[in-house]
Design an enzyme around this catalytic site. Structure first.
Site, PDB file in Angstrom:
ATOM      1  N   GLY A 165      -5.546 -95.756  20.987  1.00 50.00           N
ATOM      2  CA  GLY A 165      -4.864 -96.774  21.782  1.00 50.00           C
ATOM      3  C   GLY A 165      -5.412 -98.176  21.588  1.00 50.00           C
ATOM      4  O   GLY A 165      -4.853 -99.130  22.109  1.00 50.00           O
ATOM      5  N   LEU A 203       7.957 -94.918  18.478  1.00 54.28           N
ATOM      6  CA  LEU A 203       8.649 -93.791  19.111  1.00 54.28           C
ATOM      7  C   LEU A 203       8.617 -94.030  20.609  1.00 54.28           C
ATOM      8  O   LEU A 203       7.551 -94.249  21.183  1.00 54.28           O
ATOM      9  CB  LEU A 203       7.976 -92.466  18.740  1.00 54.28           C
ATOM     10  CG  LEU A 203       7.883 -92.159  17.233  1.00 54.28           C
ATOM     11  CD1 LEU A 203       7.210 -90.809  17.003  1.00 54.28           C
ATOM     12  CD2 LEU A 203       9.257 -92.190  16.573  1.00 54.28           C
ATOM     13  N   LYS A 237      -6.712 -89.268  29.165  1.00 48.48           N
ATOM     14  CA  LYS A 237      -5.987 -88.041  29.502  1.00 48.48           C
ATOM     15  C   LYS A 237      -6.426 -87.576  30.880  1.00 48.48           C
ATOM     16  O   LYS A 237      -7.586 -87.759  31.277  1.00 48.48           O
ATOM     17  CB  LYS A 237      -6.299 -86.954  28.464  1.00 48.48           C
ATOM     18  CG  LYS A 237      -5.784 -87.293  27.083  1.00 48.48           C
ATOM     19  CD  LYS A 237      -6.337 -86.332  26.046  1.00 48.48           C
ATOM     20  CE  LYS A 237      -5.925 -86.785  24.646  1.00 48.48           C
ATOM     21  NZ  LYS A 237      -6.717 -86.120  23.593  1.00 48.48           N
ATOM     22  N   ARG A 291     -14.165 -84.069  15.934  1.00 56.03           N
ATOM     23  CA  ARG A 291     -15.173 -83.650  16.911  1.00 56.03           C
ATOM     24  C   ARG A 291     -14.599 -82.581  17.829  1.00 56.03           C
ATOM     25  O   ARG A 291     -13.396 -82.319  17.823  1.00 56.03           O
ATOM     26  CB  ARG A 291     -15.566 -84.843  17.789  1.00 56.03           C
ATOM     27  CG  ARG A 291     -14.348 -85.412  18.507  1.00 56.03           C
ATOM     28  CD  ARG A 291     -14.666 -86.316  19.670  1.00 56.03           C
ATOM     29  NE  ARG A 291     -13.493 -86.507  20.489  1.00 56.03           N
ATOM     30  CZ  ARG A 291     -12.486 -87.319  20.232  1.00 56.03           C
ATOM     31  NH1 ARG A 291     -12.520 -88.043  19.142  1.00 56.03           N
ATOM     32  NH2 ARG A 291     -11.445 -87.395  21.037  1.00 56.03           N
ATOM     33  N   VAL A 294     -12.735 -83.018  24.695  1.00 53.43           N
ATOM     34  CA  VAL A 294     -12.899 -82.763  26.136  1.00 53.43           C
ATOM     35  C   VAL A 294     -12.070 -81.543  26.550  1.00 53.43           C
ATOM     36  O   VAL A 294     -12.556 -80.655  27.255  1.00 53.43           O
ATOM     37  CB  VAL A 294     -12.459 -83.993  26.966  1.00 53.43           C
ATOM     38  CG1 VAL A 294     -12.504 -83.685  28.452  1.00 53.43           C
ATOM     39  CG2 VAL A 294     -13.307 -85.209  26.635  1.00 53.43           C
TER      40      VAL A 294
HETATM   41  C1  MV4 Z   1       2.390 -94.589  18.787  1.00 55.10           C
HETATM   42  C2  MV4 Z   1       3.281 -94.596  19.888  1.00 55.10           C
HETATM   43  C3  MV4 Z   1       4.630 -94.721  19.603  1.00 55.10           C
HETATM   44  N1  MV4 Z   1       5.059 -94.829  18.341  1.00 55.10           N
HETATM   45  N2  MV4 Z   1       2.871 -94.696  17.536  1.00 55.10           N
HETATM   46  C4  MV4 Z   1      -1.623 -94.659  21.316  1.00 55.10           C
HETATM   47  C5  MV4 Z   1      -2.930 -94.066  21.021  1.00 55.10           C
HETATM   48  C6  MV4 Z   1      -2.961 -93.798  19.586  1.00 55.10           C
HETATM   49  N3  MV4 Z   1      -3.587 -92.537  19.373  1.00 55.10           N
HETATM   50  C7  MV4 Z   1      -1.553 -93.818  19.125  1.00 55.10           C
HETATM   51  N4  MV4 Z   1      -0.794 -94.274  20.255  1.00 55.10           N
HETATM   52  C8  MV4 Z   1       0.547 -94.365  20.191  1.00 55.10           C
HETATM   53  N5  MV4 Z   1       1.076 -94.460  18.945  1.00 55.10           N
HETATM   54  C9  MV4 Z   1       4.183 -94.813  17.323  1.00 55.10           C
HETATM   55  N6  MV4 Z   1       4.627 -94.938  16.068  1.00 55.10           N
HETATM   56  C10 MV4 Z   1       2.747 -94.467  21.157  1.00 55.10           C
HETATM   57  C11 MV4 Z   1       1.373 -94.361  21.325  1.00 55.10           C
HETATM   58  C12 MV4 Z   1       0.902 -94.181  22.658  1.00 55.10           C
HETATM   59  C13 MV4 Z   1       0.281 -92.981  23.050  1.00 55.10           C
HETATM   60  C14 MV4 Z   1       0.069 -91.933  22.169  1.00 55.10           C
HETATM   61  C15 MV4 Z   1      -0.549 -90.777  22.567  1.00 55.10           C
HETATM   62  C16 MV4 Z   1      -0.954 -90.640  23.880  1.00 55.10           C
HETATM   63  C17 MV4 Z   1      -0.752 -91.640  24.766  1.00 55.10           C
HETATM   64  C18 MV4 Z   1      -0.136 -92.828  24.382  1.00 55.10           C
HETATM   65  C19 MV4 Z   1       0.079 -93.855  25.289  1.00 55.10           C
HETATM   66  C20 MV4 Z   1       0.673 -95.021  24.899  1.00 55.10           C
HETATM   67  C21 MV4 Z   1       1.080 -95.189  23.581  1.00 55.10           C
END
Ligand code: MV4
Length: 447
Positions: A165, A203, A237, A291, A294
């Site tokens: 994030g 997305l 989370k 890793r 949690v």
């Molecule tokens: C994204 C997305 C929507 N579209 N990528 C946030 C954390 C990082 N691991 C990737 N993240 C996101 N990537 C695309 N192309 C939305 C998020 C995202 C998110 C992803 C997983 C868990 C929580 C989230 C909360 C906000 C945005």
């Protein structure tokens, strides 16, 4: 097998690792800061070494002090847990250079997955599906424009050194792209010292589904199914499930085969988690965690496996001793993270635990380093316990979690238990209908 392991962590995960060591007949060394002298992991370990003052930078992130503690006590291996030094490739390398074993992947694989562009291009070459976007690093604003037109707005600009994030900017339309591009690059340079960025189609309503993998040093790779981690707030989370309420056994088998084939070709070792965004029936790989996580206990409950024991056996050079058909999935598991926070404002609430009485009974597991009289220090993460339930069906798991949280007594500090009870009682949650945005909307609703 090792005879002594140093646990480079604190709190519930230090205890979790200690328990696996005990069952394997391995002696344990705890390390701790001055703020953690009365911590449970220090009390339960065979030996304990103070490695510095309260601030993490000076203790749990103090590589020289941790290595000195390992050397003095004669530990042969170091388990980093999660957070702290667990995804620090230089630490893994230094541990190995001192003739000790790092319980985790190779430093090269940690480094490779720490760079999100390298992680994505590696996975793509191995047949793992990605979010539509740029082919690696964006070299110019013009390239960003061209890719954004191709995949369609909205788009995200992400820092290769980001993840979890950090370092992301959204552009809703072409008019916002230049701003997103320059802000993302400037922030990436300031925060990570690396301004390389890439672009993905945004997305809008994905679920966050991740896949647990284990690989031994002999080419055997297996997966333990998925965890649905969509219930999060500000990238923290709060509640995780295994399996995902929306995935079929066939979909799990298919993505599992893709992922294990890819990691086998990479020569990956030890535990790893592939993170996907799941939307409209499609998996899109975004990042890989090198890793223990949690939320690993929900996987342990449905697969009847001790993932920490497996990590240690693998690091000691043992073979897995089983293959994918030997792994079966039974029932449903849910984990509630219990944070010492105000359940409405999420302000951290450290302090003294006046009364601690954890729940029990059939299908209930509590991973925590808390005890009555314990003072939750203000210096570290606010997570003080994880309640994990396992039951034959998701509906029964929800009922069991409700029952467990009813029994849970933590007095003297505020916790997020009341929030968990509201989530569990919500009809949408009960139907399994939620995306990564659901919890933020839920917590901003009046109640
Ligand atoms: C994204 C997305 C929507 N579209 N990528 C946030 C954390 C990082 N691991 C990737 N993240 C996101 N990537 C695309 N192309 C939305 C998020 C995202 C998110 C992803 C997983 C868990 C929580 C989230 C909360 C906000 C945005």
């Amino acid at each position: 097998m090792f005879s002594k392991i140093l646990i480079a962590n604190r709190g519930e995960i230090a205890l979790r690792i200690l328990r696996a060591c005990r069952e394997l007949g391995i002696k344990t060394v705890a390390v701790h800061s001055t703020a953690d002298e009365d911590a449970m992991h220090v009390r339960l370990a065979d030996e304990a070494v103070c490695i510095g003052p309260a601030a993490s930078r000076d203790s749990y992130l103090n590589v020289a002090a941790i290595l000195a503690a390992a050397t003095i006590t004669g530990a042969e291996a170091i388990h980093p847990g999660y957070g702290f030094l667990s995804e620090n490739a230089d630490f893994a390398e230094t541990v190995e250079a001192h003739g000790l074993t790092f319980i985790g992947p190779t430093a090269d694989h940690i480094r490779m997955m720490g760079d999100k562009i390298t992680a994505k291009t590696t996975m793509e070459a191995l047949g793992v599906p990605l979010v539509p976007g740029s082919d690696g690093e964006l070299k110019s604003l013009e390239e960003a424009r061209a890719v954004a037109e191709k995949v369609g707005y909205p788009v995200l600009i992400k820092a290769t050194a980001g993840g979890g994030g950090r370092g992301m900017k959204v552009a809703q339309s072409a008019s916002e792209l230049e701003e997103a591009w320059s802000v993302a690059r400037t922030e990436a340079r300031t925060a990570f010292g690396n301004d390389a960025v890439y672009l993905e189609k945004y997305l809008d309503k994905p679920r966050h589904i991740e896949l647990q993998i284990l690989a031994d040093n002999h080419g055997n790779v297996v997966h333990f199914g998925e965890r649905d981690c969509s219930l999060q707030r500000r990238h923290q989370k709060l509640l995780e499930e295994a399996g995902s309420p929306v995935l079929s056994a066939e979909q799990r088998d298919a993505i599992g085969r893709t992922a294990t084939d890819a990691l086998a070709k990479m020569g990956y070792r030890n535990a790893g988690t592939l993170e996907f965004l799941y939307q409209d029936g499609q998996f899109c790989f975004i990042e890989m965690n090198t890793r223990l996580q949690v939320e690993h206990p929900v996987t342990e409950m449905v697969c009847d496996v001790d993932l920490v024991r497996e990590q240690i056996r693998i690091a000691a050079g043992e073979e897995l001793g089983y293959t994918q058909p030997d792994i079966s999935f039974s029932g449903h598991a849910i984990e509630c993270r219990i944070n010492a926070e105000d359940p409405d404002t999420f302000a951290p609430c450290p302090g003294t635990v006046a009364v601690y009485h954890p729940p029990g009974g059939l299908g209930v597991r509590v991973d925590s380093a808390l005890y009555t009289g314990y003072r939750v220090p203000p210096y570290y993460d606010s997570m003080i316990a994880k309640v994990i339930v396992h039951a034959p069906t998701r509906a029964q798991a929800i009922a069991r979690m409700h029952r467990a949280l009813d029994e849970f007594v933590v007095e003297g500090i505020k916790t997020v238990i009341p929030l968990h009870r509201r989530i569990l009682a919500d009809p949408e949650f009960q139907k399994g209908e939620y995306t990564i945005h659901w919890l933020e909307q839920f917590t901003s609703r009046p109640h």
